[in-house]
Design an enzyme around this catalytic site. Structure first.
Site, PDB file in Angstrom:
ATOM      1  N   PHE A  93      -5.866   1.652   2.062  1.00 12.02           N
ATOM      2  CA  PHE A  93      -4.908   2.306   1.175  1.00 12.02           C
ATOM      3  C   PHE A  93      -5.250   1.915  -0.268  1.00 12.02           C
ATOM      4  CE2 PHE A  93      -0.743   2.997  -0.782  1.00 12.02           C
ATOM      5  CZ  PHE A  93      -0.327   4.164  -0.156  1.00 12.02           C
ATOM      6  N   ASP A 115      -1.529  -5.996   6.347  1.00 10.50           N
ATOM      7  CA  ASP A 115      -0.617  -5.059   5.699  1.00 10.50           C
ATOM      8  C   ASP A 115       0.043  -4.254   6.816  1.00 10.50           C
ATOM      9  OD1 ASP A 115       0.500  -2.708   4.647  1.00 10.50           O
ATOM     10  OD2 ASP A 115      -0.765  -2.849   2.860  1.00 10.50           O
ATOM     11  N   TYR A 142      10.505   1.494   3.405  1.00  7.09           N
ATOM     12  CA  TYR A 142      10.943   2.897   3.243  1.00  7.09           C
ATOM     13  C   TYR A 142      10.238   3.838   4.210  1.00  7.09           C
ATOM     14  CZ  TYR A 142       6.853   2.401   0.243  1.00  7.09           C
ATOM     15  OH  TYR A 142       5.615   2.072  -0.232  1.00  7.09           O
ATOM     16  N   LYS A 143       9.222   3.349   4.934  1.00  6.78           N
ATOM     17  CA  LYS A 143       8.519   4.204   5.899  1.00  6.78           C
ATOM     18  C   LYS A 143       9.277   4.135   7.231  1.00  6.78           C
ATOM     19  CE  LYS A 143       4.231   3.904   3.300  1.00  6.78           C
ATOM     20  NZ  LYS A 143       2.954   3.216   3.091  1.00  6.78           N
TER      21      LYS A 143
HETATM   22  C1  LIG Z   1       2.666   2.838   1.773  1.00  8.85           C
HETATM   23  C2  LIG Z   1       1.626   1.793   1.575  1.00  8.85           C
HETATM   24  C3  LIG Z   1       1.619   0.991   0.423  1.00  8.85           C
HETATM   25  C4  LIG Z   1       2.630   1.223  -0.676  1.00  8.85           C
HETATM   26  O1  LIG Z   1       2.741   0.141  -1.535  1.00  8.85           O
HETATM   27  P1  LIG Z   1       4.069  -0.078  -2.410  1.00  8.85           P
HETATM   28  O2  LIG Z   1       3.781  -1.348  -3.106  1.00  8.85           O
HETATM   29  O3  LIG Z   1       5.232  -0.112  -1.473  1.00  8.85           O
HETATM   30  O4  LIG Z   1       4.203   1.084  -3.343  1.00  8.85           O
HETATM   31  C5  LIG Z   1       0.650   0.000   0.327  1.00  8.85           C
HETATM   32  N1  LIG Z   1      -0.257  -0.184   1.315  1.00  8.85           N
HETATM   33  C6  LIG Z   1      -0.280   0.588   2.427  1.00  8.85           C
HETATM   34  C7  LIG Z   1      -1.306   0.354   3.492  1.00  8.85           C
HETATM   35  C8  LIG Z   1       0.652   1.606   2.576  1.00  8.85           C
HETATM   36  O5  LIG Z   1       0.625   2.388   3.661  1.00  8.85           O
END
Ligand SMILES: *Cc1c(COP(=O)(O)O)cnc(C)c1O
Length: 422
Positions: free
Chosen positions: A133, A217, A242-243
């Protein structure tokens, strides 16, 4: 109209579904008087019906009590994050002392890396998966640079498959080859793009046997797949809420730190909410860390956001997690079978990039339509199918056990059939 997955069959499965009632605990968006087919719970989970009252309670305690709410609110604000710990521990397979609701995901990765990424000239590298990501990659490169290293010391394990995401074997092989040079490993437990779910215990053990500190993560893993962070011996992990956790946009994230690190004198980016609770308000000059994961918490609890998370975790608390896992696997497997059948019948060029084995996926299905462009996706949205589009040609769909139904899947087939034959 012919169908691979009939609506009558779908409704019968919904009637037998032990989790079916939980759909009524959520607000399902309605467009043009029809419930949407919501397949983006992996981006933003739906709002529990109880969320509004939970936030309203805090607003009214604030209105009526002012600062006294820290002690006298129905759920006192001072220890508010503690009210989330048991549920988060259950979902992550941790002890309550090993988890803390705090911050945001990327920020928490930085806080954890400040303690757990300790490079040396012989061992400077961070190992992650190719196609991580973007936020994770930015965080890792900035951590390398912060310590005087650079992008060259980010080992991104490339997979041989078309999508480039490494398999477990490819990761294990990279750990074998590069292990002695790697300080820290950080990988998405469930890959956000393909939905691949790694055997995190196996990878953790292999990396630690090479002297590597291991972090995960869990953005796409928490609330989706079974986790055993404590027993796997994971050093640290972070997730967003939030997911799959349905805590609302920008909801308070979480951090796991294994208990074996709680008493260690680690470098840390400290703040007052990580300080010994009994002396915190003596306002002394020296930091005395709480001997739990809470030591990493820097600030006082964002109560309005945590109230929303509490409302959602209350639902998870009532759910049998093995039934939850089974339903996610069953719906997503049926979706893959339906897509295969449809592609064969209609001669559609399609590639499944989510692994088919149960052990290697959660409830997400990622599929590439090799000869379609964004117009295909736009017509899905127009028909009330909320999924996610990524170039090239990739549609990501998550079948959320708490609120997705078998009827959703049957309706999805009908809509796909209409669009693909138009
Ligand atoms: C959704 C997601 C994020 C989002 O990061 P935020 O700090 O919450 O904005 C980071 N890493 C992964 C792998 C994700 O899927």
């Amino acid at each position: 109209m012919n169908a691979f997955f009939h609506i009558d069959q779908a409704r019968a499965l919904d009637r037998q579904d032990p989790l079916a009632e939980f759909r009524h605990a959520f607000h399902m968006p309605v467009w043009d008087k029809q419930e949407v087919i919501y397949l983006t719970g992996n981006s933003l989970g739906l709002q529990p019906k109880a969320t509004s009252a939970a936030i309203q309670q805090e607003l009214s305690d604030w209105k009526n009590l002012g600062v006294e709410g820290h002690f006298k609110a129905q759920l006192p604000w001072m220890p508010y994050h503690e009210f989330l710990a048991a549920s988060l521990a259950r979902l992550s397979g941790a002890k309550e002392t090993e988890v803390v609701a705090m911050g945001s995901l990327t920020a928490n990765l930085h806080f954890a890396l400040a303690s757990f990424y300790r490079p040396s000239p012989e061992r400077p590298a961070i190992l992650c998966e190719a196609k991580a990501f973007p936020s994770d990659r930015y965080a890792l490169v900035s951590q390398l640079e912060f310590h005087g290293y650079g992008e060259a010391d980010l080992i991104e394990v490339q997979g041989q498959s078309e999508d480039g995401v490494p398999t477990e074997e490819e990761l294990l092989q990279a750990i074998e080859v590069h292990g002695s040079r790697v300080a820290t490993l950080l990988i998405g437990g469930v890959n956000y793009f393909t939905g691949r779910f790694y055997d995190m215990g196996r990878i953790t053990g292999a990396a630690q046997s090479k002297g590597i500190t291991v972090g995960w993560d869990l953005a796409h893993a928490m609330g989706n797949v079974p986790l055993h962070l404590h027993d796997w011996g994971v050093d640290f992990a972070a997730w967003c809420s939030y997911k799959y956790l349905n805590a609302g946009p920008g909801g308070t994230a979480g951090l796991f730190v294994h208990e074996r690190h709680h008493q260690e004198a680690l470098p840390r980016l400290a703040g007052w909410w990580g300080h010994n609770k009994s002396s915190r308000f003596q306002m002394g000059p020296h930091f005395d860390p709480i001997p739990t994961a809470e030591a990493w918490q820097v600030s006082n609890a964002p109560v309005l956001s945590m109230a929303a998370q509490r409302a959602s975790l209350d639902i998870f608390d009532q759910v049998d997690l093995s039934a939850h896992r089974s339903k996610g696997l069953d719906l997503s497997m049926r979706c893959m079978n339906m897509l295969d059948a449809l592609a064969t019948e209609l001669g559609e060029a399609m590639r499944m990039i989510t692994p088919r084995e149960d052990a290697s996926r959660g409830c997400q299905v990622s599929v590439q339509f090799l000869e379609r462009d964004r117009r295909f996706f736009d017509s899905l949205v127009k028909r009330g199918v909320l999924a996610d589009w990524r170039e090239p040609g990739t549609i990501r769909m998550a079948f959320i056990p708490l609120y997705s139904s078998y009827e959703d899947l049957a309706r999805l087939e009908q809509i796909l059939r209409e669009i693909l034959t138009a």
